[in-house]
Design a protein around this motif. Structure first.
Motif, PDB file in Angstrom:
ATOM      1  N   LYS A 139     -16.286   0.102  34.349  1.00  0.00           N
ATOM      2  CA  LYS A 139     -17.125  -1.092  34.226  1.00  0.00           C
ATOM      3  C   LYS A 139     -17.045  -1.994  35.454  1.00  0.00           C
ATOM      4  O   LYS A 139     -17.957  -2.780  35.707  1.00  0.00           O
ATOM      5  CB  LYS A 139     -16.747  -1.874  32.980  1.00  0.00           C
ATOM      6  CG  LYS A 139     -17.560  -1.473  31.755  1.00  0.00           C
ATOM      7  CD  LYS A 139     -16.869  -0.658  30.790  1.00  0.00           C
ATOM      8  CE  LYS A 139     -17.718  -0.315  29.585  1.00  0.00           C
ATOM      9  NZ  LYS A 139     -17.014   0.617  28.712  1.00  0.00           N
ATOM     10  N   ASP A 192     -13.016  -2.504  27.516  1.00  0.00           N
ATOM     11  CA  ASP A 192     -12.993  -2.529  28.977  1.00  0.00           C
ATOM     12  C   ASP A 192     -14.002  -3.485  29.612  1.00  0.00           C
ATOM     13  O   ASP A 192     -13.725  -4.105  30.631  1.00  0.00           O
ATOM     14  CB  ASP A 192     -13.229  -1.117  29.523  1.00  0.00           C
ATOM     15  CG  ASP A 192     -12.043  -0.204  29.250  1.00  0.00           C
ATOM     16  OD1 ASP A 192     -10.890  -0.686  29.331  1.00  0.00           O
ATOM     17  OD2 ASP A 192     -12.261   0.972  28.945  1.00  0.00           O
ATOM     18  N   ASN A 224     -21.863   3.167  24.357  1.00  0.00           N
ATOM     19  CA  ASN A 224     -23.067   2.355  24.217  1.00  0.00           C
ATOM     20  C   ASN A 224     -24.267   2.961  24.958  1.00  0.00           C
ATOM     21  O   ASN A 224     -25.324   2.360  25.024  1.00  0.00           O
ATOM     22  CB  ASN A 224     -22.784   0.941  24.745  1.00  0.00           C
ATOM     23  CG  ASN A 224     -23.425  -0.131  23.893  1.00  0.00           C
ATOM     24  OD1 ASN A 224     -24.081   0.144  22.887  1.00  0.00           O
ATOM     25  ND2 ASN A 224     -23.266  -1.368  24.304  1.00  0.00           N
TER      26      ASN A 224
HETATM   27  C1  LIG Z   1     -17.287   1.653  28.094  1.00  0.00           C
HETATM   28  C2  LIG Z   1     -16.519   2.901  28.280  1.00  0.00           C
HETATM   29  C3  LIG Z   1     -17.075   4.151  27.989  1.00  0.00           C
HETATM   30  C4  LIG Z   1     -18.467   4.297  27.397  1.00  0.00           C
HETATM   31  O1  LIG Z   1     -19.480   3.896  28.288  1.00  0.00           O
HETATM   32  P1  LIG Z   1     -20.933   3.480  27.705  1.00  0.00           P
HETATM   33  O2  LIG Z   1     -21.680   2.944  28.859  1.00  0.00           O
HETATM   34  O3  LIG Z   1     -20.655   2.439  26.662  1.00  0.00           O
HETATM   35  O4  LIG Z   1     -21.516   4.708  27.132  1.00  0.00           O
HETATM   36  C5  LIG Z   1     -16.321   5.276  28.259  1.00  0.00           C
HETATM   37  N1  LIG Z   1     -15.066   5.186  28.753  1.00  0.00           N
HETATM   38  C6  LIG Z   1     -14.493   3.996  29.037  1.00  0.00           C
HETATM   39  C7  LIG Z   1     -13.111   3.963  29.570  1.00  0.00           C
HETATM   40  C8  LIG Z   1     -15.196   2.815  28.815  1.00  0.00           C
HETATM   41  O5  LIG Z   1     -14.622   1.640  29.102  1.00  0.00           O
END
Ligand SMILES: *Cc1c(COP(=O)(O)O)cnc(C)c1O
Length: 503
Positions: free
Chosen positions: A117, A153, A276
């Motif tokens: 993120k 996260d 998501n």
């Molecule tokens: C948010 C997250 C995901 C999922 O990503 P999306 O965009 O919500 O599909 C997978 N792995 C980690 C470590 C994350 O923080």
């Protein structure tokens, strides 16, 4: 019209990218989309595909952002890219691609909070800042209050991005008891005069629904507007979150071409641990922009609503929520799927609006077969469970000497079970294993008793791998936010925080 954004649920109101980023969610509850991805094209030759090329991540970011958010001038984009992808990343390549058995792994966790993120949330605050200073939509003195629901996260990455950014404040909601110890500590120790964090009783879906309700509260909106405050979002529903994520798909392909591993017109497949649907949608946008992408594989944990959806065409959230060892993917309502439905129905806003109304009223919707056929032409899906995820973590460590986190483990498990189709395969590695040390230790067969820092230290001792300095430093950080609220109190909480943080 170049650079124009409108809602997935109706094309009547059109705004530019700056306004879309400031607003976060469209007024009708839809997500902002642009039709530009359908006719814009990456200039693959300009990406620097020869070995020893000096064209780097920052240049790829400039090209992608110019295509997708052209309301920002090239000078503004250059400034935002330089400030987002500097010293706050511990690897100069930003998202290095490394071997993973016979496949590849895209390391997305070298940012300040050790999850993918960061790649978007180091950029979003810069885009908001610039939009506040230059957009027609932003009136003089306007301020932005960022609301964020997190499955673990996003919250910390958004806090780190927005802390002490001028004319902004940020409030983060996380599901009580459903994030890892380290994730919680990262959030509740966040410094900064403009930040707030609270636990919410419920699952991530409850938290996300509560936040969406705050956004659609017109009375609150009016009261905040009187004080010159606009609400926006740092979730992947925000265009400014999504667009920076397109960059690392482009960069990953370039890294493979440069290394001579694939040809300059050769397609590659991506395996994406999905919650998501934001990360994998960015891969879809990269493909629509002309990046040679073969298949995008949705990798799910026991919350496998998307796997069923791909098989049946029915999206049905009426199922038991399962707590897993990959908590950032414990999600039953994948918000960004709405954008895919828009694009793969050729922009049928009426259809999207009616599907989303079904979801709100009945908890499920059925997508027409012609749309599903198109979705299946690009996407595949696989599910796994905690045991298989632990086995994948153990295998990666014992066979390849690579330490992966449980989210990456979900992807690795699905990838191992899927038949190769002859293309190079890239696994998106979404977090540092030291964010989830207790579960990683357990997967490696070490005793279970530890949590938090003891687990982080034990994992480092067992593997000889150093934890990221940012995480190790949490041991001495003071807790600032220890409150919890009910979902129903979200509106009142936001109003009080607006008073406190943006007086
Ligand atoms: C948010 C997250 C995901 C999922 O990503 P999306 O965009 O919500 O599909 C997978 N792995 C980690 C470590 C994350 O923080």
């Amino acid at each position: 019209m170049a650079g124009r954004y409108h809602s997935t649920r109706g094309a009547g109101v059109v705004v530019d990218a700056k306004a879309a980023i400031l607003e976060g969610l469209a007024a009708d509850g839809g997500l902002f989309v642009s039709d530009d991805v359908l006719d814009a094209h990456l200039d693959l030759a300009a990406l620097g595909l020869e070995a020893n090329s000096e064209v780097d991540y920052l240049a790829h970011a400039r090209q992608v952002l110019s295509l997708l958010i052209p309301a920002y001038t090239s000078e503004e984009i250059e400034r935002a890219v330089a400030s987002a992808y500097g010293a706050s990343f511990s690897d100069p390549k930003i998202t290095p691609l490394t071997p993973f058995g016979c496949d590849w792994r895209l390391e997305l966790f070298h940012g300040p909070t050790c999850a993918f993120k960061d790649v978007a949330l180091q950029m979003l605050p810069r885009l908001v800042e610039i939009a506040l200073a230059t957009s027609d939509a932003a009136t003089a003195g306007e301020r932005v209050l960022i609301l964020t629901a997190t499955s673990g996260d996003t919250g910390k990455a958004a806090l780190a991005g927005f802390a002490d950014v001028d004319r902004t404040a940020i409030v983060v909601f996380y599901p009580e008891g459903l994030v890892s110890d380290v994730q919680r500590l990262q959030m509740v120790t966040q410094p900064g005069a403009n930040v707030g964090v609270t636990a919410v009783a419920g699952t991530f879906d409850d938290v996300q629904t509560a936040v969406k309700r705050v956004f659609s509260d017109r009375a609150l909106e009016a009261r905040l507007a009187e004080r010159g405050i606009t609400l926006s979002s740092a979730n992947s529903i925000n265009v400014g979150r999504l667009v920076p994520q397109v960059v690392y798909y482009v960069d990953a392909w370039c890294q493979l071409v440069r290394a001579g591993k694939v040809g300059a017109d050769e397609e590659i497949d991506f395996f994406v641990p999905t919650g998501n649907f934001g990360d994998i949608l960015a891969g879809y946008l990269a493909k629509r922009l002309g990046l040679p992408v073969g298949r995008l594989c949705i990798c799910s944990n026991a919350n496998d609503v998307l796997v069923d959806f791909l098989a049946t065409g029915v999206y049905d959230r009426r199922r038991e929520f399962k707590k897993s060892i990959s908590p950032s993917m414990d999600i039953l309502v994948s918000s960004n799927l709405e954008r895919l439905l828009y694009y793969e129905s050729d922009g049928d806003c009426e259809l999207v609006a009616s599907l989303m109304a079904d979801l709100a009223e009945k908890g499920c919707y059925t997508v027409p077969e012609r749309v599903m056929e198109r979705i299946r032409a690009t996407f595949t899906a696989g599910r796994t469970d905690d045991d298989a995820t632990r086995a994948a973590i153990k295998r990666a460590w014992e066979e390849d000497g690579i330490l992966i986190d449980p989210h990456t483990g979900v992807g690795a498990s699905v990838m191992a079970a899927s038949e190769p189709e002859g293309r190079s395969r890239v696994l998106l590695s979404t977090a540092s294993p030291f964010k989830f040390p207790a579960d990683v230790l357990l997967a490696l067969g070490a005793p279970e008793e530890r949590s938090g820092f003891a687990a982080m230290e034990a994992l480092a001792r067992l593997t000889g791998v150093e934890p990221p300095a940012e995480l190790a430093a949490l041991a001495d950080a003071a807790v600032r936010f220890d409150g919890a609220i009910a979902p129903a109190d979200a509106v009142a909480f936001v109003e009080a925080e607006a008073e406190r943080l943006l007086p």
